[in-house]
Design a protein around this motif. Sequence first.
Motif, PDB file in Angstrom:
ATOM      1  N   GLN A   6      50.815  45.419  49.551  1.00  0.00           N
ATOM      2  CA  GLN A   6      51.888  45.699  48.613  1.00  0.00           C
ATOM      3  C   GLN A   6      51.833  44.731  47.449  1.00  0.00           C
ATOM      4  OE1 GLN A   6      55.436  45.538  51.033  1.00  0.00           O
ATOM      5  NE2 GLN A   6      55.173  47.637  51.686  1.00  0.00           N
ATOM      6  N   GLY A   7      52.639  44.981  46.446  1.00  0.00           N
ATOM      7  CA  GLY A   7      52.701  44.096  45.293  1.00  0.00           C
ATOM      8  C   GLY A   7      51.479  44.229  44.410  1.00  0.00           C
ATOM      9  N   PRO A   8      51.225  43.188  43.584  1.00  0.00           N
ATOM     10  CA  PRO A   8      50.108  43.254  42.639  1.00  0.00           C
ATOM     11  C   PRO A   8      48.758  43.542  43.292  1.00  0.00           C
ATOM     12  CG  PRO A   8      51.513  41.392  42.119  1.00  0.00           C
ATOM     13  CD  PRO A   8      52.015  41.968  43.431  1.00  0.00           C
ATOM     14  N   ALA A   9      48.524  43.022  44.486  1.00  0.00           N
ATOM     15  CA  ALA A   9      47.232  43.215  45.139  1.00  0.00           C
ATOM     16  C   ALA A   9      46.955  44.678  45.474  1.00  0.00           C
ATOM     17  CB  ALA A   9      47.138  42.360  46.402  1.00  0.00           C
ATOM     18  N   SER A  10      47.989  45.501  45.514  1.00  0.00           N
ATOM     19  CA  SER A  10      47.779  46.920  45.805  1.00  0.00           C
ATOM     20  C   SER A  10      46.982  47.616  44.699  1.00  0.00           C
ATOM     21  CB  SER A  10      49.120  47.632  46.027  1.00  0.00           C
ATOM     22  OG  SER A  10      49.881  47.670  44.831  1.00  0.00           O
ATOM     23  N   TYR A  11      46.948  47.002  43.523  1.00  0.00           N
ATOM     24  CA  TYR A  11      46.185  47.557  42.402  1.00  0.00           C
ATOM     25  C   TYR A  11      44.705  47.182  42.444  1.00  0.00           C
ATOM     26  CZ  TYR A  11      50.492  48.728  39.838  1.00  0.00           C
ATOM     27  OH  TYR A  11      51.683  49.258  39.449  1.00  0.00           O
ATOM     28  N   GLY A  50      40.063  46.336  27.489  1.00  0.00           N
ATOM     29  CA  GLY A  50      40.491  47.724  27.596  1.00  0.00           C
ATOM     30  C   GLY A  50      41.283  48.040  28.854  1.00  0.00           C
ATOM     31  N   MET A  51      41.899  47.031  29.428  1.00  0.00           N
ATOM     32  CA  MET A  51      42.633  47.221  30.674  1.00  0.00           C
ATOM     33  C   MET A  51      44.016  47.803  30.386  1.00  0.00           C
ATOM     34  SD  MET A  51      43.023  44.410  33.707  1.00  0.00           S
ATOM     35  CE  MET A  51      41.264  44.384  34.015  1.00  0.00           C
ATOM     36  N   GLY A  52      44.480  48.652  31.277  1.00  0.00           N
ATOM     37  CA  GLY A  52      45.824  49.194  31.158  1.00  0.00           C
ATOM     38  C   GLY A  52      46.862  48.126  31.455  1.00  0.00           C
ATOM     39  N   HIS A  53      48.071  48.328  30.989  1.00  0.00           N
ATOM     40  CA  HIS A  53      49.123  47.321  31.139  1.00  0.00           C
ATOM     41  C   HIS A  53      49.413  46.987  32.606  1.00  0.00           C
ATOM     42  CE1 HIS A  53      52.588  44.932  29.974  1.00  0.00           C
ATOM     43  NE2 HIS A  53      53.195  45.470  31.012  1.00  0.00           N
ATOM     44  N   GLY A  54      49.549  47.991  33.442  1.00  0.00           N
ATOM     45  CA  GLY A  54      49.872  47.749  34.846  1.00  0.00           C
ATOM     46  C   GLY A  54      48.806  46.957  35.563  1.00  0.00           C
ATOM     47  N   HIS A  55      47.541  47.284  35.311  1.00  0.00           N
ATOM     48  CA  HIS A  55      46.440  46.557  35.939  1.00  0.00           C
ATOM     49  C   HIS A  55      46.381  45.120  35.440  1.00  0.00           C
ATOM     50  CE1 HIS A  55      44.079  50.464  37.028  1.00  0.00           C
ATOM     51  NE2 HIS A  55      45.024  50.177  37.904  1.00  0.00           N
ATOM     52  N   ALA A  56      46.504  44.939  34.134  1.00  0.00           N
ATOM     53  CA  ALA A  56      46.473  43.595  33.558  1.00  0.00           C
ATOM     54  C   ALA A  56      47.637  42.759  34.092  1.00  0.00           C
ATOM     55  CB  ALA A  56      46.532  43.679  32.031  1.00  0.00           C
ATOM     56  N   ASN A  57      48.807  43.342  34.134  1.00  0.00           N
ATOM     57  CA  ASN A  57      49.988  42.641  34.617  1.00  0.00           C
ATOM     58  C   ASN A  57      49.820  42.226  36.082  1.00  0.00           C
ATOM     59  OD1 ASN A  57      52.793  41.795  34.054  1.00  0.00           O
ATOM     60  ND2 ASN A  57      53.281  43.281  35.647  1.00  0.00           N
ATOM     61  N   ALA A  58      49.295  43.114  36.897  1.00  0.00           N
ATOM     62  CA  ALA A  58      49.098  42.813  38.317  1.00  0.00           C
ATOM     63  C   ALA A  58      48.108  41.662  38.502  1.00  0.00           C
ATOM     64  CB  ALA A  58      48.606  44.058  39.056  1.00  0.00           C
ATOM     65  N   LEU A  59      47.010  41.690  37.782  1.00  0.00           N
ATOM     66  CA  LEU A  59      46.008  40.624  37.888  1.00  0.00           C
ATOM     67  C   LEU A  59      46.570  39.274  37.459  1.00  0.00           C
ATOM     68  CD1 LEU A  59      42.614  42.057  36.613  1.00  0.00           C
ATOM     69  CD2 LEU A  59      43.023  40.869  38.752  1.00  0.00           C
ATOM     70  N   VAL A  60      47.247  39.264  36.322  1.00  0.00           N
ATOM     71  CA  VAL A  60      47.798  38.008  35.807  1.00  0.00           C
ATOM     72  C   VAL A  60      48.875  37.479  36.750  1.00  0.00           C
ATOM     73  CG1 VAL A  60      49.123  36.955  33.919  1.00  0.00           C
ATOM     74  CG2 VAL A  60      47.216  38.494  33.407  1.00  0.00           C
ATOM     75  N   ALA A  61      49.773  38.339  37.195  1.00  0.00           N
ATOM     76  CA  ALA A  61      50.848  37.898  38.090  1.00  0.00           C
ATOM     77  C   ALA A  61      50.281  37.302  39.375  1.00  0.00           C
ATOM     78  CB  ALA A  61      51.773  39.066  38.413  1.00  0.00           C
ATOM     79  N   HIS A  62      49.312  37.969  39.967  1.00  0.00           N
ATOM     80  CA  HIS A  62      48.728  37.500  41.222  1.00  0.00           C
ATOM     81  C   HIS A  62      47.990  36.178  41.019  1.00  0.00           C
ATOM     82  CE1 HIS A  62      46.372  37.606  44.951  1.00  0.00           C
ATOM     83  NE2 HIS A  62      47.356  38.370  45.416  1.00  0.00           N
ATOM     84  N   THR A  63      47.236  36.079  39.939  1.00  0.00           N
ATOM     85  CA  THR A  63      46.462  34.856  39.653  1.00  0.00           C
ATOM     86  C   THR A  63      47.385  33.678  39.388  1.00  0.00           C
ATOM     87  OG1 THR A  63      44.677  36.215  38.741  1.00  0.00           O
ATOM     88  CG2 THR A  63      44.652  33.865  38.181  1.00  0.00           C
ATOM     89  N   LEU A  64      48.393  33.864  38.557  1.00  0.00           N
ATOM     90  CA  LEU A  64      49.308  32.763  38.253  1.00  0.00           C
ATOM     91  C   LEU A  64      50.116  32.344  39.470  1.00  0.00           C
ATOM     92  CD1 LEU A  64      50.585  33.742  34.679  1.00  0.00           C
ATOM     93  CD2 LEU A  64      48.738  32.165  35.301  1.00  0.00           C
ATOM     94  N   LYS A  65      50.464  33.290  40.313  1.00  0.00           N
ATOM     95  CA  LYS A  65      51.199  32.953  41.542  1.00  0.00           C
ATOM     96  C   LYS A  65      50.322  32.126  42.473  1.00  0.00           C
ATOM     97  CE  LYS A  65      53.929  34.962  45.269  1.00  0.00           C
ATOM     98  NZ  LYS A  65      54.449  36.172  45.877  1.00  0.00           N
ATOM     99  N   GLU A  66      49.062  32.507  42.592  1.00  0.00           N
ATOM    100  CA  GLU A  66      48.111  31.741  43.415  1.00  0.00           C
ATOM    101  C   GLU A  66      47.984  30.309  42.903  1.00  0.00           C
ATOM    102  OE1 GLU A  66      44.680  34.622  45.321  1.00  0.00           O
ATOM    103  OE2 GLU A  66      44.256  33.611  43.445  1.00  0.00           O
ATOM    104  N   ASP A  67      47.852  30.182  41.584  1.00  0.00           N
ATOM    105  CA  ASP A  67      47.672  28.863  40.974  1.00  0.00           C
ATOM    106  C   ASP A  67      48.917  27.994  41.163  1.00  0.00           C
ATOM    107  OD1 ASP A  67      45.201  29.792  40.282  1.00  0.00           O
ATOM    108  OD2 ASP A  67      45.615  29.871  38.130  1.00  0.00           O
TER     109      ASP A  67
END
Length: 70
Positions: A6-11, A50-67
């Motif tokens: 679930q969450g960003p990783a689901s993308y 060329g990434m879509g907003h949802g994909h970009a948002n999920a990647l950034v959110a997950h990465t920043l949360k990890e950091d």
Amino acid sequence: MTEPVQGPASYFPSIEKKYGRPISEWKSMIRASELSGHMELVAWLKAEHGMGHGHANALVAHTLKEDAAG
């Protein structure tokens, strides 16, 4: 039975399939960027890769949360 992701990783599976890079590579690129703000990074992924907003948002959110978790 395994709980569904679930969450960003689901993308992540669709991001890898659509953009042809593993998630680890996207995270490395985000971390190597001179940008630091969430929306700056989202805008960069959209404009430069060329990434879509949802994909970009999920990647950034997950990465920043990890950091932030250490």
